[in-house]
Write an enzyme that holds these catalytic residues in place. Structure first.
Site, PDB file in Angstrom:
ATOM      1  CG  HIS A  65      -2.154  -0.635   1.157  1.00 26.08           C
ATOM      2  ND1 HIS A  65      -2.943  -1.246  -0.345  1.00 26.08           N
ATOM      3  CD2 HIS A  65      -2.208  -2.398   2.199  1.00 26.08           C
ATOM      4  CE1 HIS A  65      -3.593  -2.279   0.710  1.00 26.08           C
ATOM      5  NE2 HIS A  65      -3.454  -2.635   1.280  1.00 26.08           N
ATOM      6  CG  ASP A 118      -2.717  -8.130   0.372  1.00 28.01           C
ATOM      7  OD1 ASP A 118      -1.839  -8.588   1.449  1.00 28.01           O
ATOM      8  OD2 ASP A 118      -4.128  -7.623   0.441  1.00 28.01           O
ATOM      9  CG  HIS A 163      -6.648  -5.338   1.435  1.00 29.67           C
ATOM     10  ND1 HIS A 163      -6.362  -5.584   2.317  1.00 29.67           N
ATOM     11  CD2 HIS A 163      -7.382  -4.981   1.788  1.00 29.67           C
ATOM     12  CE1 HIS A 163      -7.071  -6.396   3.282  1.00 29.67           C
ATOM     13  NE2 HIS A 163      -7.633  -5.097   2.752  1.00 29.67           N
ATOM     14  CG  ASP A 177      -5.243 -10.483   2.903  1.00 30.65           C
ATOM     15  OD1 ASP A 177      -4.906 -10.530   1.462  1.00 30.65           O
ATOM     16  OD2 ASP A 177      -5.409  -8.835   3.147  1.00 30.65           O
TER      17      ASP A 177
HETATM   18  C1  OKP Z   1      -3.346  -4.631   4.475  1.00 31.41           C
HETATM   19  B1  OKP Z   1      -3.300  -5.867   3.689  1.00 31.41           B
HETATM   20  C2  OKP Z   1     -10.570  -3.426   8.546  1.00 31.41           C
HETATM   21  C3  OKP Z   1     -10.218  -1.363   7.242  1.00 31.41           C
HETATM   22  C4  OKP Z   1      -9.505  -2.486   6.801  1.00 31.41           C
HETATM   23  C5  OKP Z   1      -6.879  -1.263   6.428  1.00 31.41           C
HETATM   24  C6  OKP Z   1      -6.853  -3.003   6.187  1.00 31.41           C
HETATM   25  C7  OKP Z   1      -5.477  -2.975   5.252  1.00 31.41           C
HETATM   26  C8  OKP Z   1      -4.735  -4.536   4.672  1.00 31.41           C
HETATM   27  N1  OKP Z   1     -12.008  -2.909   9.831  1.00 31.41           N
HETATM   28  N2  OKP Z   1      -8.240  -0.999   6.862  1.00 31.41           N
HETATM   29  O1  OKP Z   1      -3.259  -5.153   2.074  1.00 31.41           O
HETATM   30  O2  OKP Z   1      -3.299  -6.332   3.918  1.00 31.41           O
HETATM   31 ZN    ZN Z   2      -3.964  -7.302   2.132  1.00 27.35          ZN
HETATM   32 MG    MG Z   3      -4.234  -7.926  -4.703  1.00 30.38          MG
END
Ligand code: OKP
Ligand code: ZN
Ligand code: MG
Length: 343
Positions: free
Chosen positions: A159, A195, A197, A284
């Site tokens: 990120h 990932d 995200h 995740d």
């Molecule tokens: C980091 B990585 C949860 C809100 C999530 C941040 C997520 C960061 C993810 N209540 N806020 O990409 O695993």
């Molecule tokens: Zn993530």
């Molecule tokens: Mg990704």
């Protein structure tokens, strides 16, 4: 496969994450890395090495010097300002305001961040530095002829932009590795982010670049973090037009659907003919992950590793997310074992 790990990850041990209006125990906690390391050893995946020290030069190839300097003194500056708790950004330059670096630490925290869940305390700088060194050591192993290496990075990186922290990330380890390959004469490098995200930092760092292909599969940013980047119409710009690929999925996506995007991404990578692959590995995507909404199972990570091996590329894995600590070791190491099995 060799694993690179630094005990200095535990120097990042913040007590707070702003979530739902509460300061909770952070999801991104030290036991994540320890659990993965225990599984690496238990499965005899391969040798475990401590990182070498690479200094800040390879970090500054990706991050701005002023951002790096900010991170180095952020905690001291926060304490010097008499703040009683951990450093948390709480103000940003909104629409119509000025993106100008202020003197005050509250202003500086907002200037260099894009989210408020990522608190800073003592040791965050040391852990982030160690995490980058872990990644660069894995890169050196692969550049030296290893087929693949596992950078057991903590904190994660994908990120982090050139001058922004957030989403538990400070230095973009995957981007630092990709840039190191480029600087060592590798002509084209692909960074695939699996990932849950979007890898917003990695995308932004290479967005105008045609020699680093960035690809990310992730939860639809219309619904989840990072909310403001990661849509499918983001394809790169300038020289980088056509060299960014985002594939987004809705809640409850199983491997049978997710893997269709993986196939699309792998075909794009093969067509690009890179000299190396950086795999930003978050687990995740797991069905029991507490903050995510995909439905991958533990055995799916073996299949994923096998598919990645079939790309036939020198590969550096950088550890990103994964918050079901009970399963994180099995899931992450399954990717490596699937890869080794098919390599
Ligand atoms: C980091 B990585 C949860 C809100 C999530 C941040 C997520 C960061 C993810 N209540 N806020 O990409 O695993
Ligand atoms: Zn993530
Ligand atoms: Mg990704």
């Amino acid at each position: 496969m060799k694993t690179v790990f630094s005990p200095l990850h535990s120097r990042r041990h913040v007590k707070t994450e702003l979530d739902g209006g509460l300061l909770i125990e952070p999801h991104e906690k030290p036991s994540r890395a320890e659990t993965i390391l225990a599984r690496v050893k238990d499965q005899a995946l391969g040798e475990v090495l401590e990182p070498e020290e690479f200094g800040l030069e390879p970090v500054r190839r990706v991050h701005t010097a002023d951002y790096v300097a900010f991170l180095e003194t952020c905690w001291q500056d926060w304490q010097a300002a008499g703040k009683p708790g951990e450093a948390i950004p709480a103000v940003w330059a909104g629409r119509g305001m000025r993106h100008r670096l202020p003197k005050d630490i509250d202003g500086r925290l907002g200037y260099y961040s894009f989210a408020a869940e990522t608190s800073i305390s003592d040791g965050t700088w040391e852990a982030a530095r160690a995490s980058a060194n872990v990644a660069l050591t894995a890169q050196k192993l692969v550049a030296g002829g290893e087929r693949a290496a596992f950078a057991l990075c903590r904190p994660p990186g994908h990120h982090a932009h050139a001058d922004l922290f957030g989403g538990y990330c400070f230095f973009n380890n995957a981007a630092i590795v990709a840039q190191a390959f480029r600087d060592q004469g590798y002509g084209r490098v692909a960074v695939l982010d699996v990932d849950f995200h979007h890898g917003n930092g990695t995308q932004a760092i290479f967005y105008q670049c045609s020699d680093v292909l960035t690809l990310s599969l992730h939860g639809d940013p219309d619904l989840v973090f990072p909310h403001f980047l990661g849509f499918e119409d983001e394809t790169g710009e300038g020289d980088g037009e056509g060299y960014n690929l985002n594939i987004v999925y809705p809640p409850n996506t199983p491997y049978s659907v997710w893997s269709q995007g993986l196939e699309t991404a792998c075909e794009r990578i093969a067509a690009f003919q890179p000299d190396a692959l950086v795999l930003a590995l978050g687990v995740d995507t797991f069905e029991d992950d507490p903050i995510s909404f995909f439905k991958l199972t533990s055995s799916d990570y073996l299949t994923l590793g096998e598919r990645l091996a079939r790309l036939g590329l020198p590969t550096v894995f950088t550890m990103e997310g994964g918050y079901d600590v009970d399963a994180i070791g099995v899931n992450a190491v399954n990717v490596m074992q699937g890869f080794d099995r098919a390599a």
